[in-house]
Design an enzyme around this catalytic site. Structure first.
Site, PDB file in Angstrom:
ATOM      1  N   GLY A  39      40.272  32.543  31.552  1.00 58.40           N
ATOM      2  CA  GLY A  39      40.332  33.936  31.131  1.00 58.40           C
ATOM      3  C   GLY A  39      38.947  34.440  30.829  1.00 58.40           C
ATOM      4  O   GLY A  39      38.014  33.660  30.592  1.00 58.40           O
ATOM      5  N   ARG A  40      38.787  35.762  30.856  1.00 58.61           N
ATOM      6  CA  ARG A  40      37.495  36.382  30.561  1.00 58.61           C
ATOM      7  C   ARG A  40      37.714  37.673  29.783  1.00 58.61           C
ATOM      8  O   ARG A  40      38.732  38.350  29.956  1.00 58.61           O
ATOM      9  CB  ARG A  40      36.744  36.758  31.849  1.00 58.61           C
ATOM     10  CG  ARG A  40      36.244  35.626  32.678  1.00 58.61           C
ATOM     11  CD  ARG A  40      37.230  35.184  33.734  1.00 58.61           C
ATOM     12  NE  ARG A  40      37.620  36.253  34.623  1.00 58.61           N
ATOM     13  CZ  ARG A  40      36.899  36.680  35.651  1.00 58.61           C
ATOM     14  NH1 ARG A  40      35.723  36.132  35.905  1.00 58.61           N
ATOM     15  NH2 ARG A  40      37.341  37.635  36.434  1.00 58.61           N
ATOM     16  N   ASP A  93      47.092  41.043  38.305  1.00 63.35           N
ATOM     17  CA  ASP A  93      45.699  40.812  38.681  1.00 63.35           C
ATOM     18  C   ASP A  93      45.434  41.101  40.147  1.00 63.35           C
ATOM     19  O   ASP A  93      44.360  41.609  40.505  1.00 63.35           O
ATOM     20  CB  ASP A  93      45.239  39.402  38.302  1.00 63.35           C
ATOM     21  CG  ASP A  93      46.147  38.289  38.792  1.00 63.35           C
ATOM     22  OD1 ASP A  93      47.066  38.553  39.604  1.00 63.35           O
ATOM     23  OD2 ASP A  93      45.956  37.140  38.354  1.00 63.35           O
ATOM     24  N   THR A 144      43.262  30.740  42.961  1.00 64.40           N
ATOM     25  CA  THR A 144      44.257  29.663  42.891  1.00 64.40           C
ATOM     26  C   THR A 144      45.370  29.929  43.896  1.00 64.40           C
ATOM     27  O   THR A 144      45.837  29.023  44.591  1.00 64.40           O
ATOM     28  CB  THR A 144      44.832  29.578  41.467  1.00 64.40           C
ATOM     29  OG1 THR A 144      43.762  29.289  40.554  1.00 64.40           O
ATOM     30  CG2 THR A 144      45.881  28.483  41.367  1.00 64.40           C
ATOM     31  N   ASN A 185      52.424  35.800  49.489  1.00 64.34           N
ATOM     32  CA  ASN A 185      51.799  34.756  48.677  1.00 64.34           C
ATOM     33  C   ASN A 185      51.721  33.486  49.509  1.00 64.34           C
ATOM     34  O   ASN A 185      52.749  32.987  49.985  1.00 64.34           O
ATOM     35  CB  ASN A 185      52.652  34.444  47.441  1.00 64.34           C
ATOM     36  CG  ASN A 185      52.548  35.482  46.365  1.00 64.34           C
ATOM     37  OD1 ASN A 185      52.699  36.662  46.629  1.00 64.34           O
ATOM     38  ND2 ASN A 185      52.313  35.042  45.144  1.00 64.34           N
ATOM     39  N   GLY A 203      37.421  34.821  43.615  1.00 64.30           N
ATOM     40  CA  GLY A 203      36.608  33.613  43.578  1.00 64.30           C
ATOM     41  C   GLY A 203      36.354  32.999  44.931  1.00 64.30           C
ATOM     42  O   GLY A 203      35.269  32.468  45.205  1.00 64.30           O
TER      43      GLY A 203
END
Length: 490
Positions: free
Chosen positions: A18-19, A238, A261, A298, A403
């Protein structure tokens, strides 16, 4: 702070970390500073798997305290992964732990619910792909006595918004992931829940991205030192925040890969695509920013590599560089169920898959990682062809955000496998989308994307070595898919 400068706080909760970040919007450009990072992950207890939401809340408060030392901010908003939720009693207290979507409690539940309600009926009502962890199946797995005590269901980011300011609502992009949301009407598909004996009274009012929910509660103000800060719902899913920050030109004919992920491969469409072809391809229709629909699938992302490296403990940069130096070899179906559970035995699972399918068995971390990256790229290319066929929208450019956009070997493999240019970046797409939606100064997705392009350095990967039809067909067979689904390069 001048009138043409605004500062906002984004809380981004991912499945592994988390951020808390501070964003400053000035002169059509956004700068982002990450104030606090913290780990996240499943907590196994007596055969179950849970999220430590109280630990996450503690870290969020710490990040807000750091923000208070940096001067005034206008707003704060939370985004997270989808599908998971907390249940509140009549006093607003959390009823027990928050279950993790990888919990073994869900084994067989999706199949049972499909048998009771009919898969066709569920898809027609919701347009959501069938995944065993969808919120619909999680509620079907709840003990009746816990549901009887519950008065409100809040998705994870909505739960944190409730703790920040007391608002009990569900933001639309996350509501749309539950598989009991009607994307045509924009309201809850309550009939599905009632058929399972779940009261629709649990469901709060749905609000749009950018809705002001209130201001920080007096308690949170005392805990953090922040004063007069508005709580604004961004696109709380997200992926929806990340897609809002895709730096595309509207006329490009583009697709996106939100790479982390999980890998979310999709298109932005003006309306849901709920057709027999979409159902056959198991595509999902989720709400986006500005009234758009995210038509996507997904697929497994970097989870397999992450779990492998949990066993190896290597530097990721060196691992990916080593994989790029290895020639193409065996392949796996990354969506095979054996790769879903957590575990340090992931490298042996990859090796066992290759052995069972009559392929050479990768031995070194570099060889195993190359096998995974090749497979992820080929699966991405397959899904892109399916999306194009089902939607009728031509795909010219593929935008990789998140990412995974930092992994040059993977981006090049996606360009090679798809036959399309890949634009990589921004890495912090989720934070950027969260912050820009919160700002309220930008009315349309195109305006947000212009700021993203002006504020970030992007890298383009052009298709190089073509993937042979034989290798595409080999990969398609591993997943039990007809070779035609692999598509062909344009």
């Amino acid at each position: 702070m001048s009138a043409d400068v605004s500062r906002h706080l984004a809380i981004d909760l991912g499945a592994s970390s988390g951020r808390v970040a501070l964003g400053t919007l000035e002169g059509g450009r956004l700068s982002v500073e990450i104030l606090h990072r913290f780990p996240n992950g499943g907590v196994p207890v007596r055969g179950g798997l849970y999220w430590d939401v109280l630990g996450l809340w503690r870290e969020v408060l710490h990040g807000l305290r750091l923000a208070a030392t940096r001067g005034g901010v206008a707003s704060v908003g939370v985004n997270s992964w989808a599908v998971d939720y907390g249940l509140l009693d009549g006093r607003g207290e959390l009823l027990g732990a928050v279950n993790h979507y990888r919990s073994p409690r869900l084994n067989g539940v999706m199949e049972r619910v499909q048998g009771e309600l009919g898969a066709g009926h569920i898809y027609e009502a919701t347009g959501i792909q069938f995944l065993p962890f969808n919120t619909l199946y999680q509620l079907a797995a709840e003990p009746p006595e816990r549901l009887a005590q519950a008065r409100t269901l809040l998705m994870v980011p909505d739960l944190l918004h409730f703790w920040l300011c007391g608002a009990r609502v569900t933001e639309r992009t996350n509501a749309s992931s539950t598989q009991f949301f009607d994307p045509r009407s924009g309201e809850w598909a309550t009939g599905l829940l009632e058929s399972l004996g779940v009261s629709p009274l649990l469901l709060p009012r749905i609000v749009e991205p950018g809705t002001v929910l209130g201001t920080l509660s007096p308690e949170v103000e005392r805990e953090t030192g922040l004063r007069g800060v508005r709580v604004v719902a961004p696109a709380t899913h997200d992926t929806a925040s990340a897609v809002a920050a895709v730096p595309a030109q509207e006329e490009d004919g583009w697709a996106y890969v939100s790479s982390g992920t999980w890998s979310l491969v999709g298109l932005e469409t003006p309306a849901p695509v709920i057709t027999a072809a979409a159902r056959a391809a198991n595509l999902t229709n989720e709400a986006g920013v500005g009234g758009t629909t995210r038509l996507l699938k997904n697929v497994m992302g970097l989870w397999i590599v992450q779990q492998c490296n949990a066993a190896w403990g290597l530097d990721f940069g060196e691992l990916y560089a080593g994989a790029a130096a290895v020639p193409p070899g065996p392949l796996i179906d990354p969506d095979d169920a054996r790769f879903a559970p957590m575990g340090h035995d992931m490298p042996t699972r990859v090796q066992a898959y290759c052995r069972e399918t009559g392929q050479a068995v990768p031995q070194t971390p570099a060889e195993i990682t190359r096998c995974i990256l090749d497979s992820l790229a080929l699966r991405t290319a397959e899904v892109l062809e399916t999306l194009q066929d089902v939607s009728g929208q031509a795909v010219g450019t593929v935008h990789v955000v998140g990412g995974g956009s930092q992994i040059a070997p993977l981006n090049q493999l996606i360009a090679d496998a798809s036959g399309r240019p890949v634009v990589a970046g921004p890495v912090e797409a989720t934070l950027i989308g969260n912050l820009l939606v919160q700002s309220g100064a930008l009315d349309r997705p195109g305006e947000l994307r212009a700021v993203v392009r002006a504020s970030n350095d992007l890298q383009t990967f052009t298709p190089g070595a073509a993937v042979s039809p034989e290798r595409r067909a080999q990969f398609a067979r591993l997943g039990g898919r007809p070779a035609a689904e692999a598509g062909s390069t344009p």
